[in-house]
Design an enzyme around this catalytic site. Structure first.
Site, PDB file in Angstrom:
ATOM      1  N   ALA A  43     -16.440  23.418 -27.194  1.00  0.00           N
ATOM      2  CA  ALA A  43     -15.938  23.729 -25.850  1.00  0.00           C
ATOM      3  C   ALA A  43     -17.095  23.855 -24.881  1.00  0.00           C
ATOM      4  CB  ALA A  43     -15.123  25.019 -25.875  1.00  0.00           C
ATOM      5  N   GLY A  66      -1.631  23.808 -33.280  1.00  0.00           N
ATOM      6  CA  GLY A  66      -1.854  25.199 -32.914  1.00  0.00           C
ATOM      7  C   GLY A  66      -3.309  25.555 -32.651  1.00  0.00           C
ATOM      8  N   ASP A  69      -3.843  26.799 -29.106  1.00  0.00           N
ATOM      9  CA  ASP A  69      -3.313  28.158 -28.931  1.00  0.00           C
ATOM     10  C   ASP A  69      -4.250  29.177 -29.581  1.00  0.00           C
ATOM     11  OD1 ASP A  69      -1.080  27.208 -27.579  1.00  0.00           O
ATOM     12  OD2 ASP A  69       0.110  27.044 -29.409  1.00  0.00           O
TER      13      ASP A  69
END
Length: 135
Positions: A43, A66, A69
């Site tokens: 990221a 997922g 999330d």
């Protein structure tokens, strides 16, 4: 104050990353922190103009459902624990990565597992140093 998290492919274009970077810079004018989820690449965040990168730790991927999330959950855990943006990003990437090691949501880590994994990988600053830096 808030954080905007976006997925890299939503701000990339066939014309290259320049447009994506422009969009991130524009969002950074509107909110203090912009975090970009980059999947297996980790990221990136823009924290009040400072660029931060967090590499994804190597894991044996079983299922990526997922993971985004879980990234959000890891970031929010860092915020709730009073960590700085760099640590929040590291926790987010670690949580997202760990979540891919089992099917569905079965591998989303608990707090102890998340912090141990992120700490063991050298991604977190000592808690006292992080607390001084603020969220």
């Amino acid at each position: 104050a808030g954080t905007v998290a976006i997925v890299e492919h939503l701000v990339s274009s066939p014309r290259g990353r320049r447009i994506g970077e422009m969009l991130i810079d524009r969002l950074a004018e509107l909110t203090p922190v912009v975090a970009v989820k980059r999947g297996a690449s980790g990221a990136r965040a823009n924290n009040r103009g400072e660029r931060l990168d967090a590499a994804a730790p190597p894991v044996a991927v079983v299922d990526t459902i997922g993971a985004g999330d879980a990234f959000n959950a890891g970031y929010l855990a860092g915020v709730l624990w009073g960590r700085g943006v760099a640590d929040c990003l590291a926790l987010a990437v670690a949580c997202g990565a760990l979540s891919t090691t089992g099917p569905g949501s079965s591998a989303v880590p608990d707090a102890a597992t998340l912090t141990a994994f992120a700490d063991a990988s050298g991604r977190l600053r000592p808690a006292t140093e992080a607390a001084l830096a603020g969220p």
